[in-house]
Design an enzyme around this catalytic site. Sequence first.
Site: not given
Ligand code: GLN
Length: 442
Positions: A39, A114, A138
């Site tokens: 990532k 994400s 994510s």
């Molecule tokens: N969808 C969650 C957020 O927007 C989790 C995202 C994540 O784990 N980075 O915070």
Amino acid sequence: MSMDSTLRDLKRINEKYRMFHAMTEDLEPGDSSFLFSVKDNLTSKDMETCAGSRILEGYHPAFDAASVEKMRLAGGKLIGKANMDEFGFGTFSTNSGFEIPRNPYDLDRACGGSSGGSACAASVIEDHVSLGVSTGGSICCPASFCGVYGIAPTYGRVSRFGLIDYGNSLDKIGVISQKAADLKKFMEVIAGRDERDPTSMVQPEFNTAYRKMKSVAVPKEGIEGLSKEVEKAFNDALEQLKSMGVDVDYVDMPSLRYAMPAYYVLATSEASTNLARYVGMRYGHQDGDHTLKFDDYFTDVRTRYFGDEAKRRILLGTFTRMAGFGGRHYAKAREVRQVVINDYKKVLADHDAVLAPTMPFTAPKFDDISKMSALDSYKADYLTVPANLAGTPHLSVPCGYDSDGMPVGMQFVADHWNEDVLFSIAEDWEKQFDLRRPEVSI
Ligand code: GLN
């Protein structure tokens, strides 16, 4: 795509699926024992690192993140930095300052967020492993939307050195792959205490022996609000688990209902402080008007280069920490977090894992996502955020397909440091699950 594929093939795959923000420029067959991607919020010496944000455009870190360093030392070759929601803020990878990854099963749909680019890469490239990062789901969310396996380990298992922070008390680096066995193999590579990250912990080693999962608890709160097709796939998977000798109990975990709001208070509070460093001095674009007063200069840079969701989270997180409100919001959310941990501890004293679908629906179309409000998208995380708040390890496996052929995932949550039972169930599940690979054409 196998190890023998050419760089040209990789570039063509990327043009179609848009999983990588930056890519290697040299790829010779057989020049490493495995190919991996990460990532784009994990720093890498040889590739630009932007964490999905335009404010970091042109940032070439001088060092590798601890997890990248370990993957290279194990013989891996880094081939790409995976597209993601800006700083991890999102559920569909559509909040990116750059390219938005396309779902391998249907290009009109999202990969999840994400770590969407990571799950996409793991799904379309053969023999590939990708590192993702989970703050509130994510890793498991995109793994489920892209039909692959993903694990977010216990908080503190993997060094966050070189990770561009979203929420420091929540961020965890984990593994996404088509093959269940890769999760264990590569978690062993990246885990371990690291003096450079004080939140990485002295930890029990992974128990590499097989440990059969004997029982799961399905919380009633985890099977509410599902789409009909996810519900059906999950119920079929429960029957299958029973036939594999796993006891299935239904339990109440009332605190799960409050996890999502508590998570968004804590995550945005931490995010808003983390984003304070991007002002165009030490970090971030420096192309503003230097004759401006310093706060006007900062405002100008931040206004131009942060996306809407980053701005929303700065506002929200600043509000939740504000003098006079912090006690009402931030402190309250921390109390909820403790109740969630207690609920998991109670249920996991009698069961090997807590189980629910990973996401309440399958990968949505980009058109439908554009009609969702920010709150709609936050609400979609109610199944993944509780385990993240608790810091407990969780693993998503593909468990079925809807009538459009889109993958459904289910998520097992184990007690802290008990990843071994998750690895074992993933491998048992894989042996009998009829995985449908997407048709990858270039
Ligand atoms: N969808 C969650 C957020 O927007 C989790 C995202 C994540 O784990 N980075 O915070």
